[in-house]
Design a protein around this motif. Structure first.
Motif, PDB file in Angstrom:
ATOM      1  N   ALA A  14       0.838  -1.194   0.000  1.00  9.20           N
ATOM      2  CA  ALA A  14       0.000   0.000   0.000  1.00  9.20           C
ATOM      3  C   ALA A  14       0.879   1.252   0.000  1.00  9.20           C
ATOM      4  CB  ALA A  14      -0.913  -0.002   1.215  1.00  9.20           C
ATOM      5  N   GLY A  15       0.477   2.222  -0.822  1.00 15.85           N
ATOM      6  CA  GLY A  15       1.257   3.441  -0.972  1.00 15.85           C
ATOM      7  C   GLY A  15       2.266   3.393  -2.096  1.00 15.85           C
ATOM      8  N   GLY A  66      -6.651  11.397  -9.800  1.00 14.79           N
ATOM      9  CA  GLY A  66      -5.597  12.011  -9.014  1.00 14.79           C
ATOM     10  C   GLY A  66      -4.502  11.049  -8.601  1.00 14.79           C
ATOM     11  N   ARG A  67      -4.730   9.743  -8.785  1.00 12.85           N
ATOM     12  CA  ARG A  67      -3.713   8.734  -8.433  1.00 12.85           C
ATOM     13  C   ARG A  67      -3.212   7.985  -9.666  1.00 12.85           C
ATOM     14  NH1 ARG A  67      -5.118   4.437  -5.410  1.00 12.85           N
ATOM     15  NH2 ARG A  67      -7.284   4.444  -6.139  1.00 12.85           N
ATOM     16  N   ASN A  84      -0.264   5.283  -8.832  1.00 16.55           N
ATOM     17  CA  ASN A  84       0.442   5.759  -7.650  1.00 16.55           C
ATOM     18  C   ASN A  84      -0.474   5.683  -6.428  1.00 16.55           C
ATOM     19  OD1 ASN A  84       2.664   6.443  -9.306  1.00 16.55           O
ATOM     20  ND2 ASN A  84       1.830   8.487  -9.667  1.00 16.55           N
ATOM     21  N   SER A  85       0.128   5.758  -5.263  1.00 13.12           N
ATOM     22  CA  SER A  85      -0.616   5.730  -3.995  1.00 13.12           C
ATOM     23  C   SER A  85      -1.600   4.565  -3.974  1.00 13.12           C
ATOM     24  CB  SER A  85      -1.359   7.057  -3.788  1.00 13.12           C
ATOM     25  OG  SER A  85      -0.463   8.137  -3.780  1.00 13.12           O
ATOM     26  N   LEU A  86      -1.110   3.406  -4.309  1.00  8.37           N
ATOM     27  CA  LEU A  86      -1.986   2.239  -4.397  1.00  8.37           C
ATOM     28  C   LEU A  86      -2.543   1.853  -3.032  1.00  8.37           C
ATOM     29  CD1 LEU A  86       0.033   0.271  -7.045  1.00  8.37           C
ATOM     30  CD2 LEU A  86      -2.403   0.818  -7.219  1.00  8.37           C
ATOM     31  N   ASP A  87      -3.757   1.374  -3.071  1.00  5.60           N
ATOM     32  CA  ASP A  87      -4.519   0.990  -1.883  1.00  5.60           C
ATOM     33  C   ASP A  87      -4.979  -0.464  -2.064  1.00  5.60           C
ATOM     34  OD1 ASP A  87      -6.249   2.265   0.518  1.00  5.60           O
ATOM     35  OD2 ASP A  87      -7.479   0.820  -0.587  1.00  5.60           O
ATOM     36  N   SER A 122      -0.950  -5.075  -1.010  1.00  5.00           N
ATOM     37  CA  SER A 122      -0.994  -5.580   0.357  1.00  5.00           C
ATOM     38  C   SER A 122      -1.018  -4.416   1.346  1.00  5.00           C
ATOM     39  CB  SER A 122       0.208  -6.469   0.625  1.00  5.00           C
ATOM     40  OG  SER A 122       1.405  -5.724   0.517  1.00  5.00           O
ATOM     41  N   SER A 123      -1.665  -4.651   2.475  1.00  6.99           N
ATOM     42  CA  SER A 123      -1.771  -3.584   3.485  1.00  6.99           C
ATOM     43  C   SER A 123      -0.627  -3.629   4.469  1.00  6.99           C
ATOM     44  CB  SER A 123      -3.097  -3.732   4.228  1.00  6.99           C
ATOM     45  OG  SER A 123      -3.195  -5.009   4.808  1.00  6.99           O
TER      46      SER A 123
END
Length: 123
Positions: A14-15, A66-67, A84-87, A122-123
């Motif tokens: 994540a991120g 925006g991502r 980007n900034s994957l969740d 993954s978190s």
């Protein structure tokens, strides 16, 4: 007939960031509007982003705005999806799609589809 082959998927924290690629063949790439869609387990296919044949018009869905950024390279017959900034909510199989000329956010407007590439966050 158009063939689309995606690549660039994988496992990321994540991120983090990933860049997906979709190589097109079989028809002049410059005449294709291109889109990215995704489908998570148990969910319907969802629009991600699209780009017109000229590359001058792009549009991204609200969940990724925006991502994620869609772009295309005429010389390489390739469309990209920079993520980007994957969740963890972005985890899905990502599909590249093509259609004559214009971009569209509706999957039913597309005639050509790739096999998909898995993205796991993954978190």
């Amino acid at each position: 007939q158009v063939q689309l082959v995606e690549s660039g998927g994988g496992l990321v924290q994540a991120g983090g960031s990933l860049r997906l690629s979709c190589l097109a063949s079989g028809r002049a790439f410059s005449t294709l509007g291109m889109g990215w869609f995704r489908q998570a387990p148990g969910k319907e296919r969802e629009f991600v982003a699209c780009i017109s044949y000229s590359g001058t018009i792009t549009y991204a869905g609200d969940p990724v705005k925006g991502r994620f950024t869609i772009s295309r390279d005429k010389a390489k017959n390739t469309v990209y999806l920079q993520m980007n900034s994957l969740d963890p909510e972005d985890t899905a199989v990502y599909y590249c799609a093509g259609r004559a000329w214009g971009a569209s956010a509706r999957d039913r407007d597309y005639d050509y589809w790739g096999q998909g590439t898995q993205v796991t966050v993954s978190s």
